[in-house]
Design a protein around this motif. Sequence first.
Motif, PDB file in Angstrom:
ATOM      1  N   GLY A 114       0.816  -1.215   0.000  1.00  0.00           N
ATOM      2  CA  GLY A 114       0.000   0.000   0.000  1.00  0.00           C
ATOM      3  C   GLY A 114       0.848   1.262   0.000  1.00  0.00           C
ATOM      4  O   GLY A 114       0.407   2.320  -0.457  1.00  0.00           O
ATOM      5  N   CYS A 115       2.076   1.130   0.495  1.00  0.00           N
ATOM      6  CA  CYS A 115       3.051   2.236   0.453  1.00  0.00           C
ATOM      7  C   CYS A 115       3.857   2.213  -0.841  1.00  0.00           C
ATOM      8  O   CYS A 115       4.828   2.975  -0.977  1.00  0.00           O
ATOM      9  CB  CYS A 115       3.995   2.152   1.647  1.00  0.00           C
ATOM     10  SG  CYS A 115       3.187   2.245   3.260  1.00  0.00           S
ATOM     11  N   ARG A 116       3.482   1.316  -1.771  1.00  0.00           N
ATOM     12  CA  ARG A 116       4.173   1.111  -3.049  1.00  0.00           C
ATOM     13  C   ARG A 116       5.616   0.655  -2.842  1.00  0.00           C
ATOM     14  O   ARG A 116       6.523   0.974  -3.618  1.00  0.00           O
ATOM     15  CB  ARG A 116       4.155   2.387  -3.921  1.00  0.00           C
ATOM     16  CG  ARG A 116       2.784   2.838  -4.333  1.00  0.00           C
ATOM     17  CD  ARG A 116       2.084   1.834  -5.216  1.00  0.00           C
ATOM     18  NE  ARG A 116       2.808   1.558  -6.448  1.00  0.00           N
ATOM     19  CZ  ARG A 116       2.516   0.563  -7.275  1.00  0.00           C
ATOM     20  NH1 ARG A 116       1.527  -0.267  -6.982  1.00  0.00           N
ATOM     21  NH2 ARG A 116       3.213   0.378  -8.380  1.00  0.00           N
ATOM     22  N   VAL A 117       5.846  -0.117  -1.785  1.00  0.00           N
ATOM     23  CA  VAL A 117       7.172  -0.641  -1.482  1.00  0.00           C
ATOM     24  C   VAL A 117       7.160  -2.154  -1.644  1.00  0.00           C
ATOM     25  O   VAL A 117       6.295  -2.840  -1.089  1.00  0.00           O
ATOM     26  CB  VAL A 117       7.618  -0.271  -0.055  1.00  0.00           C
ATOM     27  CG1 VAL A 117       8.938  -0.952   0.301  1.00  0.00           C
ATOM     28  CG2 VAL A 117       7.746   1.239   0.093  1.00  0.00           C
ATOM     29  N   ALA A 118       8.112  -2.675  -2.415  1.00  0.00           N
ATOM     30  CA  ALA A 118       8.300  -4.118  -2.551  1.00  0.00           C
ATOM     31  C   ALA A 118       9.449  -4.541  -1.646  1.00  0.00           C
ATOM     32  O   ALA A 118      10.480  -3.871  -1.584  1.00  0.00           O
ATOM     33  CB  ALA A 118       8.614  -4.479  -3.999  1.00  0.00           C
ATOM     34  N   ARG A 148      10.832   1.420  -3.226  1.00  0.00           N
ATOM     35  CA  ARG A 148       9.567   1.999  -3.666  1.00  0.00           C
ATOM     36  C   ARG A 148       9.445   1.787  -5.173  1.00  0.00           C
ATOM     37  O   ARG A 148      10.337   2.139  -5.942  1.00  0.00           O
ATOM     38  CB  ARG A 148       9.504   3.483  -3.324  1.00  0.00           C
ATOM     39  CG  ARG A 148       8.131   4.114  -3.534  1.00  0.00           C
ATOM     40  CD  ARG A 148       8.117   5.551  -3.045  1.00  0.00           C
ATOM     41  NE  ARG A 148       8.413   5.651  -1.624  1.00  0.00           N
ATOM     42  CZ  ARG A 148       7.526   5.438  -0.653  1.00  0.00           C
ATOM     43  NH1 ARG A 148       6.279   5.111  -0.966  1.00  0.00           N
ATOM     44  NH2 ARG A 148       7.871   5.552   0.604  1.00  0.00           N
ATOM     45  N   ILE A 149       8.351   1.193  -5.591  1.00  0.00           N
ATOM     46  CA  ILE A 149       8.147   0.885  -6.997  1.00  0.00           C
ATOM     47  C   ILE A 149       7.432   2.047  -7.687  1.00  0.00           C
ATOM     48  O   ILE A 149       6.295   2.373  -7.374  1.00  0.00           O
ATOM     49  CB  ILE A 149       7.316  -0.399  -7.177  1.00  0.00           C
ATOM     50  CG1 ILE A 149       8.016  -1.590  -6.508  1.00  0.00           C
ATOM     51  CG2 ILE A 149       7.062  -0.682  -8.655  1.00  0.00           C
ATOM     52  CD1 ILE A 149       9.326  -1.991  -7.134  1.00  0.00           C
ATOM     53  N   SER A 150       8.132   2.670  -8.612  1.00  0.00           N
ATOM     54  CA  SER A 150       7.527   3.738  -9.419  1.00  0.00           C
ATOM     55  C   SER A 150       8.112   3.603 -10.817  1.00  0.00           C
ATOM     56  O   SER A 150       9.270   3.907 -11.056  1.00  0.00           O
ATOM     57  CB  SER A 150       7.836   5.119  -8.826  1.00  0.00           C
ATOM     58  OG  SER A 150       9.220   5.310  -8.678  1.00  0.00           O
ATOM     59  N   GLY A 151       7.299   3.104 -11.731  1.00  0.00           N
ATOM     60  CA  GLY A 151       7.797   2.845 -13.072  1.00  0.00           C
ATOM     61  C   GLY A 151       8.590   1.550 -13.088  1.00  0.00           C
ATOM     62  O   GLY A 151       8.370   0.641 -12.304  1.00  0.00           O
ATOM     63  N   PRO A 174      12.525  -5.864 -15.152  1.00  0.00           N
ATOM     64  CA  PRO A 174      12.025  -5.055 -14.031  1.00  0.00           C
ATOM     65  C   PRO A 174      11.257  -5.871 -12.995  1.00  0.00           C
ATOM     66  O   PRO A 174      10.492  -6.771 -13.332  1.00  0.00           O
ATOM     67  CB  PRO A 174      11.091  -4.043 -14.716  1.00  0.00           C
ATOM     68  CG  PRO A 174      11.613  -3.931 -16.108  1.00  0.00           C
ATOM     69  CD  PRO A 174      12.091  -5.309 -16.455  1.00  0.00           C
ATOM     70  N   VAL A 175      11.475  -5.524 -11.742  1.00  0.00           N
ATOM     71  CA  VAL A 175      10.725  -6.129 -10.648  1.00  0.00           C
ATOM     72  C   VAL A 175       9.506  -5.256 -10.352  1.00  0.00           C
ATOM     73  O   VAL A 175       9.383  -4.146 -10.849  1.00  0.00           O
ATOM     74  CB  VAL A 175      11.592  -6.275  -9.379  1.00  0.00           C
ATOM     75  CG1 VAL A 175      12.749  -7.211  -9.630  1.00  0.00           C
ATOM     76  CG2 VAL A 175      12.077  -4.917  -8.889  1.00  0.00           C
TER      77      VAL A 175
END
Length: 304
Positions: A114-118, A148-151, A174-175
């Motif tokens: 939810g925090c866009r973190v893998a 943080r996953i962005s793009g 990409p992961v």
Amino acid sequence: MYVELQEIGRGRFSVVKKCAQRNTRKDVAVKFVNKKLKKRKQASHEAALLQHLQHPQYLTLHDTYESPSAYILVLDLVDDGRLLDYLMKHDELMEEKVAFYMRDILGALQYLHGCRVAHLDLKPENLLIDLRIPVPRVKIIDLEDATRISGHYYVHQLLGNAEFTAPEVIKGTPVSLATDIWSLGVLTYVMLSGVSPFLDESSEETCMNICRVDFSFPLEYFTSVSQAAQDFIRATLQMDARWRPTVATCLLHPWLQPHYSNYSKIPLDTTRLTTFIERRSHQNDARPLPNAKSFIVNRNAMGT
């Protein structure tokens, strides 16, 4: 300020020690990241993430320091051991218990995603059990590799054991948040059977099995496991990350519903789980995985 009591864990680049705060005598976990390995960026990255995360299933960061030889993180102490060790000690480990803890792990991961973190390093060593509360809970640790996953985000440094690694990490593509879902699928397989789905005689062969998604459910290992559990594992172990379920979708799976009633009633074989844990304890997570380029070049051998 802190009195060292004992070493309680080792990572690829760090040592974790149980320490006591001098003035309060409160026990804490102190993580020492070796400066010789030039891991300042990872240490500060993990500290920043822990400061941001406000969830009971992640460790609280109390302070940071720097010594001549190490970057130091002072964390909550959870010394009840790892989840798999705890499950192994059950006289009769049932499938329903594994589903309970998988649901718990997914709840923690739902917050992180939810925090866009893998997390990108989900494996048995990074899942602790907290027994200090009425209902034991899993705590997810070691956010050195989390991002943080962005793009499009690439993992350039392939380190560690390949068993829980998703195909995209091995291939150098990409992961995403879905990379964690693959690792959870492998973890579920291990918890239910005591064996590793892709493990082979060498790291190279293990990686090839992962890139081919070459696994099965041998009857000798899955007699005590329901079809619903196997369906859950199949859903998570998809080559194309876009086809893997999100955490929210995983939590809607029938196998993970609190009132699901079709769990296998046959106790799981914990002797294999014991062997798995012993083998993992003797492995070296600091060695590099096989070069991803070799897998891209040999796609024909992988059947892709």
